[in-house]
Design a protein around this motif. Structure first.
Motif, PDB file in Angstrom:
ATOM      1  N   MET A   1       0.943  -1.089   0.030  1.00 15.34           N
ATOM      2  CA  MET A   1      -0.043   0.025   0.017  1.00 15.34           C
ATOM      3  C   MET A   1       0.859   1.148  -0.286  1.00 15.34           C
ATOM      4  O   MET A   1       0.757   2.337  -0.555  1.00 15.34           O
ATOM      5  CB  MET A   1      -0.926   0.039   1.326  1.00 15.34           C
ATOM      6  CG  MET A   1      -1.936  -1.270   1.319  1.00 15.34           C
ATOM      7  SD  MET A   1      -3.053  -1.177  -0.207  1.00 15.34           S
ATOM      8  CE  MET A   1      -3.867   0.518   0.341  1.00 15.34           C
ATOM      9  N   GLN A   2       1.981   1.166   0.762  1.00 14.48           N
ATOM     10  CA  GLN A   2       3.076   2.394   0.604  1.00 14.48           C
ATOM     11  C   GLN A   2       3.556   2.896  -0.686  1.00 14.48           C
ATOM     12  O   GLN A   2       3.532   3.732  -0.955  1.00 14.48           O
ATOM     13  CB  GLN A   2       4.052   2.162   1.765  1.00 14.48           C
ATOM     14  CG  GLN A   2       3.489   2.033   3.326  1.00 14.48           C
ATOM     15  CD  GLN A   2       4.504   1.995   4.115  1.00 14.48           C
ATOM     16  OE1 GLN A   2       5.647   1.575   4.036  1.00 14.48           O
ATOM     17  NE2 GLN A   2       4.373   2.024   5.742  1.00 14.48           N
ATOM     18  N   GLU A   3       3.859   1.521  -1.404  1.00 11.07           N
ATOM     19  CA  GLU A   3       4.517   1.509  -2.580  1.00 11.07           C
ATOM     20  C   GLU A   3       3.513   2.322  -3.527  1.00 11.07           C
ATOM     21  O   GLU A   3       3.827   3.053  -4.494  1.00 11.07           O
ATOM     22  CB  GLU A   3       5.165   0.308  -3.095  1.00 11.07           C
ATOM     23  CG  GLU A   3       6.412   0.005  -2.261  1.00 11.07           C
ATOM     24  CD  GLU A   3       7.520   0.942  -2.082  1.00 11.07           C
ATOM     25  OE1 GLU A   3       7.545   1.686  -3.040  1.00 11.07           O
ATOM     26  OE2 GLU A   3       8.107   0.887  -1.031  1.00 11.07           O
ATOM     27  N   MET A   4       2.523   1.881  -3.530  1.00 14.29           N
ATOM     28  CA  MET A   4       1.262   2.442  -4.474  1.00 14.29           C
ATOM     29  C   MET A   4       0.993   3.716  -4.117  1.00 14.29           C
ATOM     30  O   MET A   4       0.912   4.443  -5.274  1.00 14.29           O
ATOM     31  CB  MET A   4      -0.003   1.521  -4.140  1.00 14.29           C
ATOM     32  CG  MET A   4       0.105   0.201  -4.536  1.00 14.29           C
ATOM     33  SD  MET A   4      -1.301  -0.843  -4.151  1.00 14.29           S
ATOM     34  CE  MET A   4      -2.669   0.099  -5.347  1.00 14.29           C
ATOM     35  N   LYS A   5       1.025   4.240  -2.832  1.00  9.18           N
ATOM     36  CA  LYS A   5       0.697   5.602  -2.616  1.00  9.18           C
ATOM     37  C   LYS A   5       2.153   6.366  -3.455  1.00  9.18           C
ATOM     38  O   LYS A   5       2.011   7.410  -3.839  1.00  9.18           O
ATOM     39  CB  LYS A   5       0.546   5.781  -1.298  1.00  9.18           C
ATOM     40  CG  LYS A   5      -0.502   5.397  -0.707  1.00  9.18           C
ATOM     41  CD  LYS A   5      -0.741   5.638   0.838  1.00  9.18           C
ATOM     42  CE  LYS A   5      -2.070   5.105   1.532  1.00  9.18           C
ATOM     43  NZ  LYS A   5      -1.975   5.360   2.777  1.00  9.18           N
ATOM     44  N   THR A   6       3.219   5.799  -3.103  1.00 11.55           N
ATOM     45  CA  THR A   6       4.475   6.516  -3.450  1.00 11.55           C
ATOM     46  C   THR A   6       4.350   6.695  -5.086  1.00 11.55           C
ATOM     47  O   THR A   6       4.630   7.752  -5.486  1.00 11.55           O
ATOM     48  CB  THR A   6       5.616   5.885  -2.912  1.00 11.55           C
ATOM     49  OG1 THR A   6       5.694   5.750  -1.760  1.00 11.55           O
ATOM     50  CG2 THR A   6       6.821   6.462  -3.699  1.00 11.55           C
ATOM     51  N   ALA A   7       4.046   5.456  -5.749  1.00 12.80           N
ATOM     52  CA  ALA A   7       3.901   5.670  -7.343  1.00 12.80           C
ATOM     53  C   ALA A   7       3.103   6.492  -7.864  1.00 12.80           C
ATOM     54  O   ALA A   7       3.154   7.303  -8.536  1.00 12.80           O
ATOM     55  CB  ALA A   7       3.604   4.270  -7.820  1.00 12.80           C
ATOM     56  N   LYS A   8       1.596   6.655  -7.108  1.00 10.72           N
ATOM     57  CA  LYS A   8       0.642   7.680  -7.642  1.00 10.72           C
ATOM     58  C   LYS A   8       1.151   9.057  -7.135  1.00 10.72           C
ATOM     59  O   LYS A   8       0.595   9.893  -7.779  1.00 10.72           O
ATOM     60  CB  LYS A   8      -0.631   7.374  -6.723  1.00 10.72           C
ATOM     61  CG  LYS A   8      -1.279   5.990  -7.139  1.00 10.72           C
ATOM     62  CD  LYS A   8      -2.375   6.024  -6.318  1.00 10.72           C
ATOM     63  CE  LYS A   8      -3.313   4.607  -6.940  1.00 10.72           C
ATOM     64  NZ  LYS A   8      -4.467   4.303  -6.071  1.00 10.72           N
ATOM     65  N   ALA A   9       1.882   9.173  -6.176  1.00  8.87           N
ATOM     66  CA  ALA A   9       2.351  10.667  -5.856  1.00  8.87           C
ATOM     67  C   ALA A   9       3.071  11.058  -6.824  1.00  8.87           C
ATOM     68  O   ALA A   9       3.224  12.433  -7.196  1.00  8.87           O
ATOM     69  CB  ALA A   9       2.732  10.841  -4.414  1.00  8.87           C
ATOM     70  N   ALA A  10       4.286  10.084  -7.197  1.00 11.80           N
ATOM     71  CA  ALA A  10       5.201  10.654  -8.148  1.00 11.80           C
ATOM     72  C   ALA A  10       4.726  10.665  -9.426  1.00 11.80           C
ATOM     73  O   ALA A  10       5.135  11.747 -10.346  1.00 11.80           O
ATOM     74  CB  ALA A  10       6.316   9.672  -8.222  1.00 11.80           C
TER      75      ALA A  10
END
Length: 248
Positions: free
Chosen positions: A78-87
């Motif tokens: 979930m954290q990596e998904m949020k990071t990818a969406k934010a970038a």
């Protein structure tokens, strides 16, 4: 024994020489090595078979550990998904790295899920085996108790003999009860029909006596019966006579 000693000596001489320090060292090394090897062969202890309860406990501990790791990986995904969406497209390098980590975490999660399924299946099999063991143990205990009870009862022929004695005693008790409850006539047997006839005669005598004792003034005045036949009766007689004449 002589043959084995000669073979051993030849092996030592071939490897370390037939004389000198090397030969003595070789002989000592040969004996020590083979002795330690023999001790390792005979000194191994057979591992005790673990009980089903211990195995179930170990599997439960493993399941708990893997479940914690699974929860951790889900959080990381979930954290990596949020990071990818934010970038996003603004920072492709960060977004791609985050997605790569997410894929690796998902692969690890899939493997853990498969392992958990296998462990769960094995744990259920052990629990069923443990239940079957307890059931069989209790059934064996009950079978021994039943066998002991049957031994106390004894031979089946004795049981049949006892039941026959009980039946005979029951029949005897019934006969005694009937003998006690039957009326005693002291040798005089009376017919109930004769007694009923005598009772009816006594009642008839009382009725006749009552009729004879009725006074004249007690008889009510009854209406006189006419001697002449009614007109309707005469007409019916004439009709019947005419019908009889016609028939003849």
């Amino acid at each position: 024994a002589v043959y084995h000693a000669e073979v051993r000596k030849q092996c030592i001489n071939a490897e370390y020489g037939s004389s000198g320090i090397n030969a003595e060292y070789g002989q000592h090394y040969y004996i020590t090595n083979n002795l330690s090897r023999a001790m390792s062969w005979f000194g191994k202890k057979k591992e005790a078979t673990p009980s089903t309860a211990d195995a179930i406990q170990k599997l439960q501990e493993t399941e708990s550990m893997l479940q914690k790791k699974s929860d951790f990986l889900e959080t990381k995904i979930m954290q990596e998904m949020k990071t990818a969406k934010a970038a996003g497209m603004k920072n492709k390098r960060v977004a791609l790295n985050a997605l790569k980590k997410k894929k690796r975490y998902e692969e690890q999660l899939n493997k853990i899920d498969g392992t958990l399924c296998t462990i769960e299946f094995q744990r259920e099999a052990l629990e069923n085996a443990n239940t079957n063991t307890e059931v069989l143990k209790n059934m064996g205990f009950a079978a021994k108790a039943l066998e002991g009870a049957h031994k106390q009862i004894g031979d089946i022929d004795k049981v049949h003999d006892l039941m026959d004695d009980i039946s005979e005693q029951q029949e005897l008790a019934n006969e005694i009860s009937e003998a006690i409850s039957s009326p005693m006539g002291f040798g005089m047997e009376m017919d109930e029909d004769d007694l009923l006839a005598e009772l009816e005669g006594m009642e008839q005598e009382d009725m006749d006596r009552q009729l004879l004792d009725i006074p004249d003034d007690a008889v009510p005045n009854l209406p006189s019966v006419p001697n002449a036949m009614p007109a309707n009766a005469e007409e019916e007689d004439e009709d019947m006579a005419a019908l009889a004449a016609w028939a003849t």
